[in-house]
Motif scaffolding. Structure first.
Motif, PDB file in Angstrom:
ATOM      1  N   PRO A   1     -99.863 -15.530  34.637  1.00 50.88           N
ATOM      2  CA  PRO A   1    -100.928 -14.388  34.626  1.00 50.88           C
ATOM      3  C   PRO A   1    -100.639 -13.943  32.942  1.00 50.88           C
ATOM      4  CG  PRO A   1     -99.292 -13.400  36.566  1.00 50.88           C
ATOM      5  CD  PRO A   1     -98.435 -14.644  35.592  1.00 50.88           C
ATOM      6  N   LEU A   2    -101.527 -13.776  32.059  1.00 53.27           N
ATOM      7  CA  LEU A   2    -101.680 -12.974  31.179  1.00 53.27           C
ATOM      8  C   LEU A   2    -100.868 -11.631  31.015  1.00 53.27           C
ATOM      9  CD1 LEU A   2    -105.449 -13.775  30.054  1.00 53.27           C
ATOM     10  CD2 LEU A   2    -103.221 -15.500  29.365  1.00 53.27           C
ATOM     11  N   PRO A   3    -100.439 -11.099  30.590  1.00 49.44           N
ATOM     12  CA  PRO A   3    -100.359 -10.045  30.226  1.00 49.44           C
ATOM     13  C   PRO A   3    -101.207  -8.672  29.956  1.00 49.44           C
ATOM     14  CG  PRO A   3     -99.161 -10.909  28.481  1.00 49.44           C
ATOM     15  CD  PRO A   3    -100.138 -11.727  28.925  1.00 49.44           C
ATOM     16  N   SER A   4     -99.989  -7.769  31.043  1.00 47.75           N
ATOM     17  CA  SER A   4    -102.050  -6.708  31.420  1.00 47.75           C
ATOM     18  C   SER A   4    -101.538  -5.972  30.130  1.00 47.75           C
ATOM     19  CB  SER A   4    -101.508  -5.635  32.104  1.00 47.75           C
ATOM     20  OG  SER A   4    -100.055  -5.263  31.884  1.00 47.75           O
ATOM     21  N   LEU A   5    -101.121  -5.616  29.050  1.00 48.93           N
ATOM     22  CA  LEU A   5    -101.300  -5.407  27.873  1.00 48.93           C
ATOM     23  C   LEU A   5    -102.199  -5.670  27.174  1.00 48.93           C
ATOM     24  CD1 LEU A   5     -99.933  -3.245  25.906  1.00 48.93           C
ATOM     25  CD2 LEU A   5     -98.619  -4.758  24.879  1.00 48.93           C
ATOM     26  N   LEU A   6    -102.560  -6.712  27.342  1.00 53.94           N
ATOM     27  CA  LEU A   6    -103.656  -7.095  26.597  1.00 53.94           C
ATOM     28  C   LEU A   6    -105.100  -6.573  27.374  1.00 53.94           C
ATOM     29  CD1 LEU A   6    -103.395 -11.341  26.552  1.00 53.94           C
ATOM     30  CD2 LEU A   6    -103.455 -10.288  24.917  1.00 53.94           C
ATOM     31  N   TYR A   7    -105.396  -7.121  28.251  1.00 57.18           N
ATOM     32  CA  TYR A   7    -106.383  -5.955  29.001  1.00 57.18           C
ATOM     33  C   TYR A   7    -106.074  -4.728  28.574  1.00 57.18           C
ATOM     34  CZ  TYR A   7    -106.488 -10.516  31.389  1.00 57.18           C
ATOM     35  OH  TYR A   7    -106.642 -11.533  31.834  1.00 57.18           O
ATOM     36  N   GLU A   8    -105.204  -3.957  28.541  1.00 54.66           N
ATOM     37  CA  GLU A   8    -104.921  -2.366  28.372  1.00 54.66           C
ATOM     38  C   GLU A   8    -105.545  -2.622  27.177  1.00 54.66           C
ATOM     39  OE1 GLU A   8    -101.375  -1.275  29.570  1.00 54.66           O
ATOM     40  OE2 GLU A   8    -101.044  -2.367  31.509  1.00 54.66           O
ATOM     41  N   ARG A   9    -105.331  -2.700  25.726  1.00 53.24           N
ATOM     42  CA  ARG A   9    -105.165  -2.788  24.707  1.00 53.24           C
ATOM     43  C   ARG A   9    -106.941  -2.708  24.064  1.00 53.24           C
ATOM     44  NH1 ARG A   9    -106.988  -1.919  20.637  1.00 53.24           N
ATOM     45  NH2 ARG A   9    -106.369  -2.054  18.434  1.00 53.24           N
ATOM     46  N   ILE A  10    -107.153  -4.162  25.307  1.00 58.12           N
ATOM     47  CA  ILE A  10    -109.017  -4.195  25.401  1.00 58.12           C
ATOM     48  C   ILE A  10    -109.552  -2.814  25.409  1.00 58.12           C
ATOM     49  CG2 ILE A  10    -110.906  -5.261  25.621  1.00 58.12           C
ATOM     50  CD1 ILE A  10    -109.215  -7.724  25.000  1.00 58.12           C
ATOM     51  N   LEU A  11    -109.190  -2.271  26.703  1.00 63.35           N
ATOM     52  CA  LEU A  11    -109.823  -1.306  27.581  1.00 63.35           C
ATOM     53  C   LEU A  11    -109.639  -0.089  26.993  1.00 63.35           C
ATOM     54  CD1 LEU A  11    -109.386  -2.194  30.979  1.00 63.35           C
ATOM     55  CD2 LEU A  11    -111.231  -2.364  30.319  1.00 63.35           C
ATOM     56  N   GLY A  12    -108.559   0.762  25.797  1.00 61.57           N
ATOM     57  CA  GLY A  12    -108.187   1.527  25.695  1.00 61.57           C
ATOM     58  C   GLY A  12    -108.959   1.721  24.426  1.00 61.57           C
ATOM     59  N   HIS A  13    -109.459   0.812  23.248  1.00 61.06           N
ATOM     60  CA  HIS A  13    -110.280   0.255  22.465  1.00 61.06           C
ATOM     61  C   HIS A  13    -111.404   0.608  22.272  1.00 61.06           C
ATOM     62  CE1 HIS A  13    -111.977  -1.396  18.744  1.00 61.06           C
ATOM     63  NE2 HIS A  13    -113.375  -1.332  19.997  1.00 61.06           N
ATOM     64  N   TYR A  14    -111.920   0.132  23.802  1.00 58.28           N
ATOM     65  CA  TYR A  14    -113.211   0.600  24.272  1.00 58.28           C
ATOM     66  C   TYR A  14    -113.493   2.116  24.582  1.00 58.28           C
ATOM     67  CZ  TYR A  14    -115.119  -3.282  23.100  1.00 58.28           C
ATOM     68  OH  TYR A  14    -115.783  -5.100  22.276  1.00 58.28           O
ATOM     69  N   VAL A  15    -112.737   2.655  24.871  1.00 62.01           N
ATOM     70  CA  VAL A  15    -112.818   4.128  25.723  1.00 62.01           C
ATOM     71  C   VAL A  15    -112.684   4.878  24.351  1.00 62.01           C
ATOM     72  CG1 VAL A  15    -111.590   5.730  26.632  1.00 62.01           C
ATOM     73  CG2 VAL A  15    -110.958   3.245  27.661  1.00 62.01           C
ATOM     74  N   TYR A  16    -112.450   4.666  23.225  1.00 59.36           N
ATOM     75  CA  TYR A  16    -112.860   5.468  21.983  1.00 59.36           C
ATOM     76  C   TYR A  16    -113.751   5.380  21.769  1.00 59.36           C
ATOM     77  CZ  TYR A  16    -107.457   7.171  22.763  1.00 59.36           C
ATOM     78  OH  TYR A  16    -106.282   8.033  23.649  1.00 59.36           O
ATOM     79  N   SER A  17    -114.070   3.834  21.795  1.00 59.78           N
ATOM     80  CA  SER A  17    -115.171   3.422  20.618  1.00 59.78           C
ATOM     81  C   SER A  17    -116.400   3.149  21.102  1.00 59.78           C
ATOM     82  CB  SER A  17    -114.916   1.813  20.281  1.00 59.78           C
ATOM     83  OG  SER A  17    -114.748   1.682  20.827  1.00 59.78           O
ATOM     84  N   ASP A  18    -116.684   2.308  22.337  1.00 59.27           N
ATOM     85  CA  ASP A  18    -117.509   1.991  23.201  1.00 59.27           C
ATOM     86  C   ASP A  18    -117.434   2.290  24.649  1.00 59.27           C
ATOM     87  OD1 ASP A  18    -120.266   1.015  23.870  1.00 59.27           O
ATOM     88  OD2 ASP A  18    -120.083  -0.589  22.770  1.00 59.27           O
ATOM     89  N   ARG A  19    -118.210   3.437  24.788  1.00 60.86           N
ATOM     90  CA  ARG A  19    -117.971   3.653  26.692  1.00 60.86           C
ATOM     91  C   ARG A  19    -118.867   2.809  27.442  1.00 60.86           C
ATOM     92  NH1 ARG A  19    -117.037   9.223  25.014  1.00 60.86           N
ATOM     93  NH2 ARG A  19    -115.230   9.356  24.402  1.00 60.86           N
ATOM     94  N   VAL A  20    -119.862   2.612  27.176  1.00 63.54           N
ATOM     95  CA  VAL A  20    -121.215   1.704  27.961  1.00 63.54           C
ATOM     96  C   VAL A  20    -119.561   0.313  28.181  1.00 63.54           C
ATOM     97  CG1 VAL A  20    -122.828   0.796  28.192  1.00 63.54           C
ATOM     98  CG2 VAL A  20    -122.703   2.932  27.184  1.00 63.54           C
ATOM     99  N   ARG A  21    -120.015  -0.403  26.924  1.00 61.73           N
ATOM    100  CA  ARG A  21    -118.787  -1.309  27.043  1.00 61.73           C
ATOM    101  C   ARG A  21    -117.734  -1.677  27.854  1.00 61.73           C
ATOM    102  NH1 ARG A  21    -119.511  -6.478  28.243  1.00 61.73           N
ATOM    103  NH2 ARG A  21    -117.483  -7.968  27.282  1.00 61.73           N
ATOM    104  N   PHE A  22    -117.131  -0.406  28.097  1.00 61.95           N
ATOM    105  CA  PHE A  22    -115.071   0.024  28.573  1.00 61.95           C
ATOM    106  C   PHE A  22    -116.302   0.370  30.194  1.00 61.95           C
ATOM    107  CE2 PHE A  22    -113.480   3.557  30.848  1.00 61.95           C
ATOM    108  CZ  PHE A  22    -112.608   2.602  31.194  1.00 61.95           C
ATOM    109  N   LYS A  23    -117.032   0.657  30.858  1.00 65.68           N
ATOM    110  CA  LYS A  23    -117.764   0.643  31.821  1.00 65.68           C
ATOM    111  C   LYS A  23    -118.071  -1.183  32.363  1.00 65.68           C
ATOM    112  CE  LYS A  23    -120.996   2.651  34.789  1.00 65.68           C
ATOM    113  NZ  LYS A  23    -121.772   1.017  35.085  1.00 65.68           N
ATOM    114  N   GLU A  24    -118.719  -0.987  31.649  1.00 63.64           N
ATOM    115  CA  GLU A  24    -119.122  -2.992  31.710  1.00 63.64           C
ATOM    116  C   GLU A  24    -117.206  -3.930  31.994  1.00 63.64           C
ATOM    117  OE1 GLU A  24    -121.786  -4.537  29.110  1.00 63.64           O
ATOM    118  OE2 GLU A  24    -123.216  -3.457  29.669  1.00 63.64           O
TER     119      GLU A  24
END
Length: 1284
Positions: free
Chosen positions: A750-773
């Motif tokens: 499996p891919l490292p979970s840090l990859l997904y967390e990095r992308i989700l963390g980026h959208y928590v601050y910048s784009d909440r709609v994309r974060f929810k998607e």
């Protein structure tokens, strides 16, 4: 151009095909090369159609001692080469193994011909072992000079006389000689001197039988030579006297049998080409004046007798400038065409088999076709067979006719020509530089001493030209040694047609090769394309460097067989490529080089796309055709030319080492090897990933990030590569491009979970709609939900960053709830949904995780989860009931389960503003309307156990409601009167006085009547009905229910003064009251409306009652009669008896009775009586009994005397109490019976045998009376008395 006799020519102008499809006057190639390159600099380069392989090194024996090729011919599995030193080399294909070398001329060989042409292909034989062995022997050299022949080398080895080897080789030379030799028999050779240089020779297709051949040259005569003595050299007898003498001496048998020569045509200049047609019917020759066609002496039918060697057509040469001077210099190239042996137009060839496994064949045509290239002009000519003339030539027999179907002008000198496909010509083009001064020779091409050299020739080109559009489809520049000094006549082009495989050849070892009888090594032309390792590596192969036991050893794999894209500096092996190709092979011969052109396959296309940087097309090709890549290819050290481009040339560079042929045809390297073929898919996937990443890198280089991310989702399929590219996008801040394509499926590892967390963390601050998607799209197993939860909580605590009740606040609350659920914190998630007023999700969560106890301290909030403030104030009761149904149903279910007790709910809802919702709760509890039961009611009706369970739930709910009976009475009276009556009738827990007060306040008379009647206040209840309701029907019904005469009197007394009540009594009372009493109590003179109708109705009811009684009596009478009949029939039913006579059982009218299942019945003492035995004496019944036998329904049968005079009772009782074993034995000694005649009329014993009906009836009646006196079956009687 003049039209020859019997020929037709199309009305077209001479045009020159250009690479861009344009038409221009013919010029040299060098004049426009630079301009064309400049004009096409920015255009996309076209993919070549052909690939090339240099096999010059395989012809090292040809170039020995500085020799060079001057003539060439290829056909079947043979290649014949003539050199400038006069040597003839016969080679086997595809191995290029020398079969025979001999010297027949003292000067350059100008032409080669073989008979038959094309030679037959090798066929399996059994006598080929000697042939296989002979391949390893050294070749021989045989020299003929002048009029004598002298052997210069050891005796040649014998070549097997197989059909493919049984050919004759004819060569012509500028020394004036023609040599014709058999390949298999070195003694079958003749040399003939014509005194002038001979430019062309053509053996008859049936030379073996007719010994005919045609020749021509500088003398300008077309000569037919017939005969000749084998092993001798002779001079041509063309002179008049010599020819006549030779003919006369031969006629009388004194000649030398040196053959005859006949001039068929002369006087039109040098003859450069002579060609027999494939059928042998026609001959084409070319001289300085044009092309001639004649009928040969072969295959003449009766109508064509006398037509042999007659000319049927002449086609003039072009009359353009330069032709007068060059017609004798340019060598015409002619090729008879078989359209069934052409290459296919479009798809890469993998074998010329149809889907049914049969070889492809072309339809049989009624004409023959020849393509001629001469100078700068191409003719396509069809030759039609002869026919009967019409019109003015009616009745005359025509030899045949020639039709010129196409004429094409090119901008070069044609050095070779053939038909490649149905619509494409392949042309070997020779061009010269327009510069007047000679070009400087290169160091690789030194000038020969003593010989004038021209240095203005350009590199030759192999062109494909569309016949229909006259456009040049492809043009490849070939670099050959010393091309600057070569002319068009120095080049040769030969074609081997595509292979037609009609059977599948399995891989075999040494024994398989020997037993299959491969005639020559040339069989590999057809066999090696499928199993190259078989022929050159098996133990039976003469070229095998190891035995069959060494097949398992590992060797390098040739990239030519596999088709793998070669790495830089890595090129496929040429010889292997030629051998394994099943398509058409085009041989391009110069004095110093031999090149083979092949149609490109999928592997070549893949390699070219890779080299051109067209990675998308390469990936798509591999996606559709993974077979383009072999799984076990390794770099090879053997040189191989790359596919030429328009701007480049093709050349095998010096200094490259060529391994032996066997090294490239081992079983381990073959793509058909089973042990290596299993991993081909993995190799294809690896190469596919490589192309995909190159494609991806190219897009990123061009800053096309969105497309690159989309491509990544297609081409990446491993964890490591996904991780690499995702981080690459992240580092370049391309979250929006890569996030939609990040894999959500299971990948291993499996891919490292840090990859997904990095992308989700980026959208928590910048784009909440994309974060929810993304949170909705990605499974929570891909990342650590706890770390993302911490970030979201921090954002929610920051009121400045996320104001409460804002859109972002709602999005983050919902996402936080999902993260809580992913972490197993369902209670926290429920609070989030309650804050969001998301009733559906909250209630579903409560049901799924049983979280009602977590909100039990706020029951009103739970119930009002769907109810807004405006709805609470303005909505109707039914709307509020629908909105609160689901939470109330949950509370009802939990009340049954004991999680949330009803008193807790009632306590929180016992407020004036919440009484309506308390009513909803108590009502649902009383009716058992929980979430589960409500779903059941919506489905099919329940029966059996399911219905019983539902009723038990409702009953349990009623018991729970009775704890709050007075509250329920008040609420039901306020909101649902029908439910109030049900509750009053069902429950006994409420306070009577309180219920009466509530009903009185609501003036619920029916409920008051019920309550008064329940407490015994019947009269008060009745007067409530009469006074308040004034309902006579209800009053009568109430009186009927109570069945109290005093109550009836009160009702009658009250009704006598009210005519309406009297009418109602007459109509509704029925038979409950004596009608006479009712009528008498009606006051006289009282006018009662409807009295007549009431009386009539009363009378009708009494009549109806009487009629029903009579009917019932009749029904009962009928049932009694049926029962009596059944009884009588039972009594008259016969009894079955069995007797045993002589050890066998027979049937009789008056024998012992048995049970329904034909087993012995049990007597009254509990012991089975023996079948066919008397119950009194245990004697066996005989077949001829003198006494009547009397049987009972119980199963006991007696002799009549034994029944009527039984033994004493004490004896019978002792018998019945004895052991079972003693019972089964006969009474011993039997108790003496009383005198059988005592008190018994013996006439009765014989009466049954009389035929008189009256006597029988009388006898039966008397017998029945005596049996009644005895008491029936005394065995059963004793049994009953003993138990009593």
């Amino acid at each position: 151009m003049a039209e020859g006799e019997g020929s037709t020519e199309p009305d077209i102008s001479d045009t020159t095909p250009m690479r861009n499809g344009g038409i221009q006057d013919g010029t040299t190639a060098s004049a426009s090369v630079q301009d064309e390159e400049d004009g096409e600099e920015d255009d996309e380069e076209e993919e070549p159609r052909l690939k090339y392989a240099t096999v010059s090194k395989r012809l090292s024996s040809v170039y020995r001692n500085g020799d060079a090729i001057s003539a060439f011919l290829v056909g079947g599995d043979k290649m014949i080469v003539g050199t400038h030193n006069g040597n003839i080399h016969a080679l086997s294909l595809p191995s290029f193994q020398s079969l025979r070398v001999y010297r027949a001329h003292s000067a350059s060989i100008s032409a080669v011909s073989i008979s038959p042409f094309p030679p037959p292909l090798p066929l399996p034989r059994t006598d080929n072992v000697n042939k296989l062995a002979s391949e390893t022997r050294p070749h021989s050299t045989r020299t003929f000079s002048g009029s004598s022949a002298k052997q210069q080398s050891p005796k040649p080895f014998a070549i097997a006389a197989t059909p493919s080897n049984s050919i004759y080789i004819g060569t012509a030379s500028i020394d004036g000689n023609i040599c014709i030799s058999s390949l298999v028999d070195a003694k079958d050779v003749q040399l003939r001197n014509f005194g002038r240089p001979v430019q062309a020779v053509a053996l008859s297709p049936e030379y073996k039988s007719d010994r005919n051949y045609l020749s021509g040259g500088q003398a300008g005569s077309l000569i037919l030579t017939t005969g000749g003595q084998a092993g001798k050299s002779a001079n041509a007898n063309l002179g008049g006297a010599a020819a006549a003498a030779q003919g006369w001496l031969g006629a009388v048998g004194l000649g030398s049998h040196s053959g005859t020569d006949k001039v068929l045509h002369s006087g039109e200049g040098v003859i450069s080409t002579i060609k027999w047609s494939l059928s042998g019917k026609y001959v084409l020759w070319v001289n300085e004046h044009g092309m001639k066609l004649m009928r040969s002496n072969l295959h003449l039918n009766s109508a064509e007798v006398g037509s042999e060697w007659k000319r049927l057509s002449h086609i003039d040469r072009p009359s353009r400038q330069g032709w007068d001077d060059m017609a004798g210099v340019w060598k015409a190239r002619a090729e008879w065409v078989n359209r069934g042996n052409l290459e296919m137009d479009d798809e890469p060839r993998t074998g010329t088999l149809q889907s049914n496994g049969k070889p492809l064949t072309s339809p049989k045509l009624d004409f023959e076709e020849v393509v001629v290239g001469w100078g700068d002009t191409v003719w396509l000519v069809r030759v039609h067979a002869g026919s009967i003339g019409t019109g003015t030539e009616a009745g005359e027999r025509k030899i045949g006719r020639a039709e010129v179907t196409n004429i094409l002008r090119v901008d070069c000198t044609i050095a070779g020509i053939s038909l490649y496909t149905q619509n494409l010509l392949v042309v070997l083009a020779h061009t010269e530089s327009a510069e007047d001064q000679p070009r400087k020779a290169s160091p690789l091409s030194p000038m020969k001493k003593g010989r004038h050299q021209r240095h203005n020739a350009l590199e030759p080109e192999l062109r494909l030209i569309d016949i229909n559009t006259k456009e040049e489809v492809s043009a490849d520049t070939l670099t050959v040694s010393r091309y600057e000094s070569l002319s068009a006549s120095d080049y040769h082009l030969g074609v081997l047609p595509p292979m037609k495989l009609s059977l599948t050849i399995n891989q075999r070892g040494a024994l398989g090769v020997i037993s299959s009888g491969l005639e020559t090594i040339g069989q590999g032309v057809w066999d090696v394309s499928m199993y190259p390792g078989r022929l050159f590596t098996s133990g039976g192969s003469i070229l095998s460097g190891r035995n069959s036991d060494e097949k398992g050893s590992s060797t390098k794999v040739s990239d030519v067989a596999s088709g793998k894209v070669a790495s830089p500096g890595h090129q496929p092996n040429q010889v292997n490529e030629v051998a394994t190709s099943s398509g058409m092979k085009i041989f391009i011969i110069s004095p110093y080089d031999c090149i083979v052109a092949l149609k490109r396959d999928l592997a070549d296309r893949l390699r070219w796309l890779h080299d051109m940087g067209r990675y998308q097309e390469a990936w798509e090709l591999l996606d559709l055709h993974p077979e383009a890549v072999d799984s076990n290819t390794e770099p090879s050290e053997v040189s191989s030319p790359t596919t030429p481009s328009r701007s480049g040339s093709f050349m095998a560079g010096p200094g490259h080492r060529t391994n032996s042929l066997a090294d490239f045809f081992t079983d381990a390297n073959s793509i058909s090897s089973p042990s290596k073929h299993d991993n081909i898919n993995s190799a294809a996937e690896k190469e596919k990933r490589k192309m995909g990443e190159l494609w991806l890198q190219k897009l990123i280089t061009n800053k096309n990030w969105a497309t690159a991310a989309e491509v990544a989702s297609k081409v990446l399929n491993t964890s490591s590569r996904w991780e690499h590219w995702i981080w690459f996008f992240v580092r370049n801040d391309k979250f929006d491009e890569i996030s939609p394509h990040v894999p959500t499926f299971e990948v291993t590892p499996p891919l490292p979970s840090l990859l997904y967390e990095r992308i989700l963390g980026h959208y928590v601050y910048s784009d909440r709609v994309r974060f929810k998607e993304l949170l909705d799209l990605w499974p929570p197993t891909l990342f650590d939900a706890g770390s993302i939860t911490t970030v979201v909580e921090e954002q929610l605590r920051d009121a400045f960053a996320t104001p409460k009740e804002s859109r972002d606040w709602h999005i983050l609350q919902e996402c936080l709830a999902k993260l809580y659920l992913a972490s197993g914190r369902s209670s926290d998630a429920l609070r989030c949904y309650i804050r969001l007023q998301d009733a559906d999700t909250a209630l579903a969560l409560i049901k799924e995780h049983h979280l009602l106890s977590d909100v039990s301290d706020d029951i009103p909030g739970l119930i009002l989860l769907r109810v807004s403030r405006s709805q609470l104030e303005h909505a109707s009761v039914s709307e509020l009931q629908d909105l609160t149904f689901e939470p109330i149903a949950l509370l009802v279910d939990e009340a049954h389960h004991g999680t949330v007790q009803p008193d807790q709910v009632v306590h929180q809802l016992d407020k004036p503003s919440l009484h309506l919702f308390l009513y909803f709760y108590l009502r649902a509890l009383w009716l058992g309307q929980g979430a589960t039961t409500s779903a059941d009611h919506q489905s099919t009706p329940k029966v059996g156990h399911s219905a019983l369970s539902t009723n038990l739930i409702a009953d349990e709910g009623k018991l729970l409601v009775e704890q709050f009976a007075d509250t329920a009475v008040t609420l039901f009276a306020n909101y649902e009167r029908i439910l109030l009556m049900d509750f009053l009738q069902t429950s006994t827990a409420y306070t009577f006085d309180a219920a009466v007060r509530v009903c009185e306040s609501k003036r619920y008379i029916s409920e008051l009547v019920y309550l008064l009647a329940k407490t015994g206040q019947m009269k008060k209840a009745l007067f409530l009905i009469i006074d308040e309701l004034k309902d006579v029907v209800q009053a009568i019904s109430f009186a009927k229910q109570q069945d109290d005469p005093d109550l009836w009197d009160d009702l009658l007394d009250y009704s006598m003064s009210r005519p309406r009540f009297i009418e109602g009594l007459l109509t509704e009372v029925g038979t409950a009251v004596d009608p006479i009493k009712l009528v008498k109590r009606i006051p006289s003179g009282l006018e009662v409306e409807g009295l007549r109708d009431g009386l009539k109705k009363m009378v009708r009811e009494y009549d109806l009652q009487d009629s029903i009684s009579v009917g019932v009596a009749r029904v009962l009478q009928g049932e009694v009669a049926v029962g009596m009949d059944k009884l009588r029939k039972g009594r008259r039913r016969g009894i079955k008896f069995d007797v045993e006579a002589g050890g066998r059982k027979t049937r009789s009218r008056d024998l012992v009775v048995k049970g329904k299942d034909d087993v012995a019945v049990r007597s009254g003492d509990g012991v089975s009586s023996k079948p066919g035995h008397c119950a009194g004496c245990d004697a066996v019944f005989g077949e001829y009994e003198s006494s009547p036998l009397i049987g009972f329904v119980c199963g006991h049968v007696y002799h009549a005397p034994h029944l009527l005079h039984p033994p004493p009772r004490h004896h019978r009782l002792s018998k019945s109490t004895s052991s079972p074993k003693s019972v089964r034995r006969p009474l011993s000694p039997p108790t003496p019976l009383s005198d059988p005649n005592e008190d018994f009329d013996m006439d009765l014993l014989s009466a049954p045998f009389t035929r008189s009906i009256g006597a029988k009836v009388t006898n039966a009646r008397l017998l029945k009376m005596q049996i009644d006196e005895v008491g029936g079956c005394w065995v059963c009687k004793d049994k009953k008395e003993g138990h009593g």
